[in-house]
Scaffold this active site. Structure first.
Site, PDB file in Angstrom:
ATOM      1  N   HIS A 135      11.501  14.646  -5.131  1.00  0.00           N
ATOM      2  CA  HIS A 135      12.004  15.067  -3.818  1.00  0.00           C
ATOM      3  C   HIS A 135      12.235  13.829  -2.952  1.00  0.00           C
ATOM      4  O   HIS A 135      11.421  12.895  -2.974  1.00  0.00           O
ATOM      5  CB  HIS A 135      10.986  15.962  -3.116  1.00  0.00           C
ATOM      6  CG  HIS A 135      10.699  17.245  -3.844  1.00  0.00           C
ATOM      7  ND1 HIS A 135      11.380  18.416  -3.598  1.00  0.00           N
ATOM      8  CD2 HIS A 135       9.804  17.544  -4.816  1.00  0.00           C
ATOM      9  CE1 HIS A 135      10.911  19.381  -4.376  1.00  0.00           C
ATOM     10  NE2 HIS A 135       9.947  18.871  -5.131  1.00  0.00           N
ATOM     11  N   TYR A 169       7.133  21.536 -14.308  1.00  0.00           N
ATOM     12  CA  TYR A 169       6.008  22.417 -13.957  1.00  0.00           C
ATOM     13  C   TYR A 169       6.473  23.863 -13.840  1.00  0.00           C
ATOM     14  O   TYR A 169       7.628  24.131 -13.517  1.00  0.00           O
ATOM     15  CB  TYR A 169       5.312  21.955 -12.672  1.00  0.00           C
ATOM     16  CG  TYR A 169       6.157  21.872 -11.428  1.00  0.00           C
ATOM     17  CD1 TYR A 169       6.461  23.000 -10.669  1.00  0.00           C
ATOM     18  CD2 TYR A 169       6.628  20.640 -10.983  1.00  0.00           C
ATOM     19  CE1 TYR A 169       7.218  22.913  -9.516  1.00  0.00           C
ATOM     20  CE2 TYR A 169       7.400  20.541  -9.829  1.00  0.00           C
ATOM     21  CZ  TYR A 169       7.692  21.678  -9.104  1.00  0.00           C
ATOM     22  OH  TYR A 169       8.452  21.586  -7.958  1.00  0.00           O
ATOM     23  N   HIS A 225      11.782  16.305 -11.528  1.00  0.00           N
ATOM     24  CA  HIS A 225      12.544  15.937 -10.330  1.00  0.00           C
ATOM     25  C   HIS A 225      11.676  15.171  -9.353  1.00  0.00           C
ATOM     26  O   HIS A 225      10.443  15.259  -9.390  1.00  0.00           O
ATOM     27  CB  HIS A 225      13.116  17.188  -9.644  1.00  0.00           C
ATOM     28  CG  HIS A 225      12.035  18.129  -9.185  1.00  0.00           C
ATOM     29  ND1 HIS A 225      11.445  19.043 -10.016  1.00  0.00           N
ATOM     30  CD2 HIS A 225      11.405  18.269  -7.983  1.00  0.00           C
ATOM     31  CE1 HIS A 225      10.517  19.719  -9.359  1.00  0.00           C
ATOM     32  NE2 HIS A 225      10.471  19.260  -8.124  1.00  0.00           N
ATOM     33  N   ARG A 241      10.434  24.154 -13.536  1.00  0.00           N
ATOM     34  CA  ARG A 241      11.337  23.234 -12.850  1.00  0.00           C
ATOM     35  C   ARG A 241      11.647  22.046 -13.742  1.00  0.00           C
ATOM     36  O   ARG A 241      10.734  21.451 -14.326  1.00  0.00           O
ATOM     37  CB  ARG A 241      10.707  22.670 -11.559  1.00  0.00           C
ATOM     38  CG  ARG A 241      10.400  23.619 -10.420  1.00  0.00           C
ATOM     39  CD  ARG A 241      11.587  24.244  -9.716  1.00  0.00           C
ATOM     40  NE  ARG A 241      12.856  23.544  -9.741  1.00  0.00           N
ATOM     41  CZ  ARG A 241      13.233  22.557  -8.926  1.00  0.00           C
ATOM     42  NH1 ARG A 241      12.431  22.140  -7.978  1.00  0.00           N
ATOM     43  NH2 ARG A 241      14.426  21.999  -9.014  1.00  0.00           N
ATOM     44  N   TYR A 248       1.160  18.654  -8.850  1.00  0.00           N
ATOM     45  CA  TYR A 248       1.152  18.014  -7.540  1.00  0.00           C
ATOM     46  C   TYR A 248      -0.285  17.825  -7.073  1.00  0.00           C
ATOM     47  O   TYR A 248      -1.128  18.720  -7.261  1.00  0.00           O
ATOM     48  CB  TYR A 248       1.875  18.872  -6.505  1.00  0.00           C
ATOM     49  CG  TYR A 248       3.384  18.804  -6.564  1.00  0.00           C
ATOM     50  CD1 TYR A 248       4.067  17.726  -6.020  1.00  0.00           C
ATOM     51  CD2 TYR A 248       4.117  19.826  -7.156  1.00  0.00           C
ATOM     52  CE1 TYR A 248       5.453  17.666  -6.066  1.00  0.00           C
ATOM     53  CE2 TYR A 248       5.504  19.775  -7.210  1.00  0.00           C
ATOM     54  CZ  TYR A 248       6.169  18.684  -6.662  1.00  0.00           C
ATOM     55  OH  TYR A 248       7.533  18.630  -6.719  1.00  0.00           O
TER      56      TYR A 248
HETATM   57 FE   LIG Z   1       9.007  19.915  -6.738  1.00  0.00          FE
END
Ligand SMILES: [Fe+2]
Length: 244
Positions: free
Chosen positions: A169, A154, A167, A164, A115
């Protein structure tokens, strides 16, 4: 509190609200998802009645959508690295009717699973051409579309070797400030589903399946992009699971 027979509830004299269907949505407390142990409420929730001010108050974000806000691949001087994809779908109410003018905001990791955010410092590269955020409004037919790159998995330290699944959000705002819903869209066939407590906190497997987009060969663009479809159903038996 007045039941209306269709899942809606309203204190006498107030605007009707909607009850959360606990079967379709993740619980506040799901111990395998360690973060919920800290933030789940440990006392009964207090219902704050909706009044006209919530319905008629100012809207957030609807009026300031830029022409390219839905295209996460064109926010910088160059193109981001990764697999270019089209993510599209419709926002539908519980009766299958399209929901127009919903503000959809997305945020995601880059192709390496990082991110662009100060709290993400795991050792994967940032991409100077990818911020990972976009937004758009649904049209009169409830349709939305984003152009982006497929996010990477990640690590997140929830449990040993926790990763995870890939995905995106999504936040959905209706025509009032209090009508925000938040969910995550996944990609079909991800090998990380089984060990992900966020995905599995949705206990009903049919509801969980509604979090997984479908590969859409009809909307792929030759030599340019793959495509995934993700319809968002706001309530009812086909409701998309939403975060608490
Ligand atoms: Fe996330």
């Amino acid at each position: 509190m007045t039941g209306t027979g269709d899942g809606r509830t309203a204190p006498a004299g107030d605007v009707i609200g909607y009850r959360r269907d606990e079967g379709a949505h993740p619980p506040y407390l799901y111990p395998d998802y360690v973060g919920t142990r800290r933030r789940a409420p440990d006392r009964p929730l207090v219902v704050v009645p909706h009044t006209l001010s919530e319905i008629t108050g100012p809207l957030y974000g609807h009026s300031s959508i830029g022409e390219l806000d839905h295209d996460l691949t064109r926010q910088h001087a160059g193109e981001p690295l990764g697999q270019r994809i089209i993510v599209h779908g419709r926002v539908l109410d519980g009766d299958g009717r399209p929901v127009p003018d919903a503000l959809i905001e997305v945020w995601q990791a880059n192709a390496a699973g990082r991110y662009a955010h100060e709290v993400d410092d795991h050792p994967a590269p940032l991409d100077p051409n990818f911020s990972g955020a976009g937004r758009c409004l649904t049209g009169s037919d409830g349709r939305f579309e984003f152009i982006t790159i497929k996010p990477g998995a990640y690590p997140w330290k929830n449990h040993p070797n926790a990763w995870r699944p890939a995905h995106i959000h999504l936040s959905i705002f209706g025509r009032a400030f209090v009508t925000r819903l938040v969910t995550q869209m996944y990609f079909p066939g991800d090998p990380l589903f089984d060990q992900d407590p966020i995905f599995n906190s949705v206990r009903d497997p049919r509801a969980r399946a509604r979090l997984v987009s479908t590969f859409d060969p009809e909307r792929t663009v030759p030599e340019w992009a793959l495509a995934y479809r993700f319809d968002i159903v706001l309530r009812g038996r086909d409701a998309t699971p939403m975060e608490a």
